[in-house]
Write an enzyme that holds these catalytic residues in place. Structure first.
Site, PDB file in Angstrom:
ATOM      1  N   MET A   3      -0.419   3.144   1.449  1.00 48.38           N
ATOM      2  CA  MET A   3      -0.613   4.590   1.664  1.00 48.38           C
ATOM      3  C   MET A   3      -2.110   4.886   1.610  1.00 48.38           C
ATOM      4  O   MET A   3      -2.884   4.077   1.097  1.00 48.38           O
ATOM      5  CB  MET A   3       0.014   5.421   0.521  1.00 48.38           C
ATOM      6  CG  MET A   3       1.449   5.136   0.209  1.00 48.38           C
ATOM      7  SD  MET A   3       2.540   6.295   1.060  1.00 48.38           S
ATOM      8  CE  MET A   3       4.108   5.516   0.736  1.00 48.38           C
ATOM      9  N   GLY A  42      -0.769   3.133  -2.279  1.00 51.73           N
ATOM     10  CA  GLY A  42       0.572   2.676  -1.930  1.00 51.73           C
ATOM     11  C   GLY A  42       0.951   1.607  -2.935  1.00 51.73           C
ATOM     12  O   GLY A  42       0.130   0.733  -3.247  1.00 51.73           O
ATOM     13  N   ALA A  85       0.596  -2.076  -1.696  1.00 60.54           N
ATOM     14  CA  ALA A  85      -0.810  -2.452  -1.488  1.00 60.54           C
ATOM     15  C   ALA A  85      -1.550  -2.535  -2.824  1.00 60.54           C
ATOM     16  O   ALA A  85      -2.352  -3.455  -3.046  1.00 60.54           O
ATOM     17  CB  ALA A  85      -1.480  -1.434  -0.571  1.00 60.54           C
ATOM     18  N   ASN A  86      -1.278  -1.601  -3.723  1.00 59.10           N
ATOM     19  CA  ASN A  86      -1.945  -1.644  -5.032  1.00 59.10           C
ATOM     20  C   ASN A  86      -1.607  -2.937  -5.768  1.00 59.10           C
ATOM     21  O   ASN A  86      -2.480  -3.582  -6.360  1.00 59.10           O
ATOM     22  CB  ASN A  86      -1.500  -0.461  -5.901  1.00 59.10           C
ATOM     23  CG  ASN A  86      -1.962   0.883  -5.368  1.00 59.10           C
ATOM     24  OD1 ASN A  86      -2.789   0.944  -4.467  1.00 59.10           O
ATOM     25  ND2 ASN A  86      -1.429   1.967  -5.922  1.00 59.10           N
ATOM     26  N   SER A 122      -3.304   7.041 -12.451  1.00 59.34           N
ATOM     27  CA  SER A 122      -2.609   6.711 -11.196  1.00 59.34           C
ATOM     28  C   SER A 122      -2.867   5.243 -10.811  1.00 59.34           C
ATOM     29  O   SER A 122      -3.986   4.760 -10.899  1.00 59.34           O
ATOM     30  CB  SER A 122      -2.989   7.675 -10.065  1.00 59.34           C
ATOM     31  OG  SER A 122      -4.370   7.768  -9.934  1.00 59.34           O
ATOM     32  N   GLY A 143       0.526   1.405 -13.265  1.00 57.12           N
ATOM     33  CA  GLY A 143       1.747   0.583 -13.266  1.00 57.12           C
ATOM     34  C   GLY A 143       1.624  -0.537 -12.242  1.00 57.12           C
ATOM     35  O   GLY A 143       2.018  -1.680 -12.494  1.00 57.12           O
ATOM     36  N   ASP A 144       1.062  -0.222 -11.088  1.00 52.39           N
ATOM     37  CA  ASP A 144       0.879  -1.242 -10.042  1.00 52.39           C
ATOM     38  C   ASP A 144      -0.139  -2.289 -10.490  1.00 52.39           C
ATOM     39  O   ASP A 144       0.001  -3.483 -10.181  1.00 52.39           O
ATOM     40  CB  ASP A 144       0.387  -0.584  -8.744  1.00 52.39           C
ATOM     41  CG  ASP A 144       1.361   0.461  -8.236  1.00 52.39           C
ATOM     42  OD1 ASP A 144       2.577   0.279  -8.431  1.00 52.39           O
ATOM     43  OD2 ASP A 144       0.907   1.472  -7.663  1.00 52.39           O
ATOM     44  N   GLY A 204      -9.137   6.807  -9.603  1.00 50.08           N
ATOM     45  CA  GLY A 204      -8.581   6.179  -8.409  1.00 50.08           C
ATOM     46  C   GLY A 204      -7.502   5.161  -8.736  1.00 50.08           C
ATOM     47  O   GLY A 204      -7.231   4.865  -9.906  1.00 50.08           O
ATOM     48  N   SER A 220      -9.983   1.516  -9.121  1.00 49.91           N
ATOM     49  CA  SER A 220     -10.218   1.432 -10.565  1.00 49.91           C
ATOM     50  C   SER A 220      -9.911   0.044 -11.126  1.00 49.91           C
ATOM     51  O   SER A 220     -10.075  -0.181 -12.330  1.00 49.91           O
ATOM     52  CB  SER A 220      -9.325   2.452 -11.278  1.00 49.91           C
ATOM     53  OG  SER A 220      -7.961   2.077 -11.168  1.00 49.91           O
TER      54      SER A 220
END
Ligand code: RIB
Length: 306
Positions: free
Chosen positions: A10, A38, A41-42, A248, A251-252, A287, A291
């Site tokens: 995303m 996304g 992707a993350n 944000s 978690g990824d 970010g 980040s």
């Protein structure tokens, strides 16, 4: 170690807000930032940043964002052979709202991610076969997620499913075929209809999934740490205390770093500890992907926090 991420990408449009506007209100937000995001992707970028060899299977749109997303993957050293464009469709975008405490709310417009189909997995079969782990999330069609789980089973490749965003449409029977099931507290509450506000409640809810046949349930609890719940018991991994500016994508970050470490060593609690440090460092910066810390930074952090 080669890891495959079959999932989303995303463009994150992050507004740093003082509070959410009420209906009909126009409210000024002090700051804005755009970046690549996304969940898929993350996770791919987190794993690659920590040293994994990553193969990404995803779809971008027919717009200005597409080339930027592909270039971003390549900058992270990710194999983009199966990142393809969908004509006449927009890329996925995610308006994100981050409050003064660093907590986030996210909207997603899936766009091209909706076009990732089982045929795309078939097209990548030769390269996927040599992967040591497949990571999935729920920002692509469920039929594709189920097909990828079957692919993993057929080729004896462990599958990690991050059930995010949570949906009750997810077949728990299918999820039982995965080796790892990794929700956060919100997703766990939605999937189990149980409260998940404390570590004890998280353990109970995760236990209920294990009772339904799920194998290794790893719950990420943000600032409260993480839990591994299996048929044989529970392991708690304590959090690292940091000053959270923007949670944000944390978690990824955890999932990508966990996948990289697990694929390398097979040591689940140790991979959770390293992932916890990686995610903790990520929330100290703004970010999502922007980040994510470098491996050296994580190792220094772990040495200093022993
Ligand atoms: O998990 C965070 C991600 O969720 C963001 O990057 C956003 O794009 C959404 O997919």
């Amino acid at each position: 170690m080669k890891i495959a991420v079959i999932g989303s990408n995303m463009v994150d449009l992050t507004s740093y807000i003082t509070r959410m506007p009420v209906l009909g209100e126009t409210l000024e937000a002090p700051d804005f930032s755009m970046g690549c995001g996304g969940k898929g992707a993350n996770q791919a970028v987190a794993a690659a940043t920590y040293g994994a060899d990553v193969l990404m299977v995803t779809k971008v749109g027919d717009d200005l964002f597409a080339e930027n997303t592909i270039a971003n993957f390549q900058k992270a050293g990710i194999d983009t052979k199966y990142v393809t464009k969908v004509p006449g469709v927009s890329s996925g975008v995610a308006p994100i709202f981050v409050d003064p405490n660093g907590q986030n709310s996210i909207l997603i417009i899936k766009g091209a991610n909706n076009a990732l189909k089982p045929a795309d997995i078939d097209a990548a079969e030769n390269d996927l076969e040599s992967c040591k782990l497949i990571i999935l999330q729920l920002e692509i069609p469920l039929e594709t997620v189920y097909y990828a789980i079957e692919f993993g089973q057929m080729h004896h490749i462990p599958v990690l499913l991050n059930p995010a965003p949570a949906t009750k449409e997810l077949s728990i029977e299918k999820a039982c075929e995965c080796d790892f099931f990794m929700p956060n507290e919100t997703e766990l509450a939605i999937l189990t209809d149980m409260p998940v506000t404390t570590i004890e409640e998280a353990e109970k809810a995760a236990d209920s999934l294990v009772a339904r046949g799920l194998k290794n349930v790893i719950v990420t609890l943000g600032g409260q740490g993480s839990l591994l719940v299996t048929r044989t018991g529970t392991t708690f991994v304590r959090p690292f205390q940091v000053n959270a500016i923007d949670t944000s994508g944390a978690g990824d970050a955890f999932i990508g770093c966990f996948a990289c470490c697990y694929a390398e060593t097979g040591d689940v609690p140790d991979a959770m500890k390293t992932a916890s440090a990686f995610a903790a460092l990520s929330v100290t910066k703004r970010g999502t992907q922007k980040s994510y810390p470098q491996k050296e930074e994580v190792l220094t952090f772990l040495r200093n926090r022993r």
